[in-house]
Each structure stands twice: as structure tokens, then as C-alpha cells.
Design a protein around this motif. Sequence first.
Motif, PDB file in Angstrom:
ATOM      1  N   UNK A 129       0.829  -1.205   0.000  1.00  0.00           N
ATOM      2  CA  UNK A 129       0.000   0.000   0.000  1.00  0.00           C
ATOM      3  C   UNK A 129       0.861   1.251   0.000  1.00  0.00           C
ATOM      4  N   UNK A 130       1.921   1.247   0.792  1.00  0.00           N
ATOM      5  CA  UNK A 130       2.826   2.402   0.818  1.00  0.00           C
ATOM      6  C   UNK A 130       3.475   2.615  -0.548  1.00  0.00           C
ATOM      7  N   UNK A 131       3.835   1.534  -1.221  1.00  0.00           N
ATOM      8  CA  UNK A 131       4.419   1.638  -2.560  1.00  0.00           C
ATOM      9  C   UNK A 131       3.408   2.230  -3.541  1.00  0.00           C
ATOM     10  N   UNK A 148       1.575   8.175  -6.365  1.00  0.00           N
ATOM     11  CA  UNK A 148       0.753   9.373  -6.503  1.00  0.00           C
ATOM     12  C   UNK A 148      -0.539   9.137  -7.270  1.00  0.00           C
ATOM     13  N   UNK A 149      -0.791   7.923  -7.673  1.00  0.00           N
ATOM     14  CA  UNK A 149      -2.010   7.595  -8.415  1.00  0.00           C
ATOM     15  C   UNK A 149      -3.146   7.366  -7.418  1.00  0.00           C
ATOM     16  N   UNK A 150      -3.964   8.378  -7.217  1.00  0.00           N
ATOM     17  CA  UNK A 150      -5.015   8.290  -6.200  1.00  0.00           C
ATOM     18  C   UNK A 150      -6.083   7.258  -6.571  1.00  0.00           C
ATOM     19  N   UNK A 164      -5.561   4.324  -8.062  1.00  0.00           N
ATOM     20  CA  UNK A 164      -5.046   3.009  -7.668  1.00  0.00           C
ATOM     21  C   UNK A 164      -5.049   2.883  -6.149  1.00  0.00           C
ATOM     22  N   UNK A 165      -4.705   3.953  -5.452  1.00  0.00           N
ATOM     23  CA  UNK A 165      -4.710   3.934  -3.987  1.00  0.00           C
ATOM     24  C   UNK A 165      -6.106   3.629  -3.458  1.00  0.00           C
ATOM     25  N   UNK A 166      -7.091   4.283  -4.038  1.00  0.00           N
ATOM     26  CA  UNK A 166      -8.474   4.058  -3.598  1.00  0.00           C
ATOM     27  C   UNK A 166      -8.904   2.623  -3.899  1.00  0.00           C
ATOM     28  N   UNK A 167      -8.520   2.116  -5.057  1.00  0.00           N
ATOM     29  CA  UNK A 167      -8.859   0.746  -5.426  1.00  0.00           C
ATOM     30  C   UNK A 167      -8.283  -0.242  -4.413  1.00  0.00           C
ATOM     31  N   UNK A 168      -7.064   0.025  -3.980  1.00  0.00           N
ATOM     32  CA  UNK A 168      -6.396  -0.844  -3.014  1.00  0.00           C
ATOM     33  C   UNK A 168      -7.216  -0.931  -1.730  1.00  0.00           C
ATOM     34  N   UNK A 169      -7.621   0.243  -1.220  1.00  0.00           N
ATOM     35  CA  UNK A 169      -8.355   0.295   0.051  1.00  0.00           C
ATOM     36  C   UNK A 169      -9.796  -0.201  -0.070  1.00  0.00           C
ATOM     37  N   UNK A 170     -10.438   0.096  -1.181  1.00  0.00           N
ATOM     38  CA  UNK A 170     -11.861  -0.191  -1.321  1.00  0.00           C
ATOM     39  C   UNK A 170     -12.132  -1.607  -1.832  1.00  0.00           C
ATOM     40  N   UNK A 171     -11.230  -2.128  -2.656  1.00  0.00           N
ATOM     41  CA  UNK A 171     -11.492  -3.435  -3.247  1.00  0.00           C
ATOM     42  C   UNK A 171     -10.498  -4.519  -2.844  1.00  0.00           C
TER      43      UNK A 171
END
Length: 68
Positions: free
Chosen positions: A20-22, A27-29, A31-38
Motif C-alpha cells: 500500500x505504501x508503494x 501518486x495515483x489516487x 489506484x490507492x483508492x482501489x487498493x483500500x476499497x477493493x
Amino acid sequence: MPRYTKKDFEMVADVLKRARKAVLRTGDTHVSAQFDVFFVPAICDELAETNPKFDRKRFAAACGVFED
């Protein structure tokens, strides 16, 4: 399905937290949201089937989902 131990869950959470930190460093928000939500919830679904005492919120927090 085998029953996993606290040590197993901690190892998986640590790997996901580093991943997740990587993702956040890119900076791709989106992809970050996808990680947390899905992604993390999907892993939680699978892990919950291995242990009746599995705590989704605690695991997600250990993955760093609530740190931002």
C-alpha cells in the motif's frame, strides 16, 4: 481450508501495508483508492473464511488502510 494463526495474519498484513505504501508513493489516487476499497476487503473476505475470530477492521488497520 487451513486455519491461519495470528502470526500468519500479521505477516500478510505487513506485506499489504508495504504494498500500500508503494502504491501511495506512485501518486495515483485512483489506484490507492482501489487498493483500500477493493483489494484489502477482498483479502479480508478470504481470510475471514479461515478463522471465525478474524477481525476485518483490525486487519485493515494493520494493513494501513486507516492511516491517511
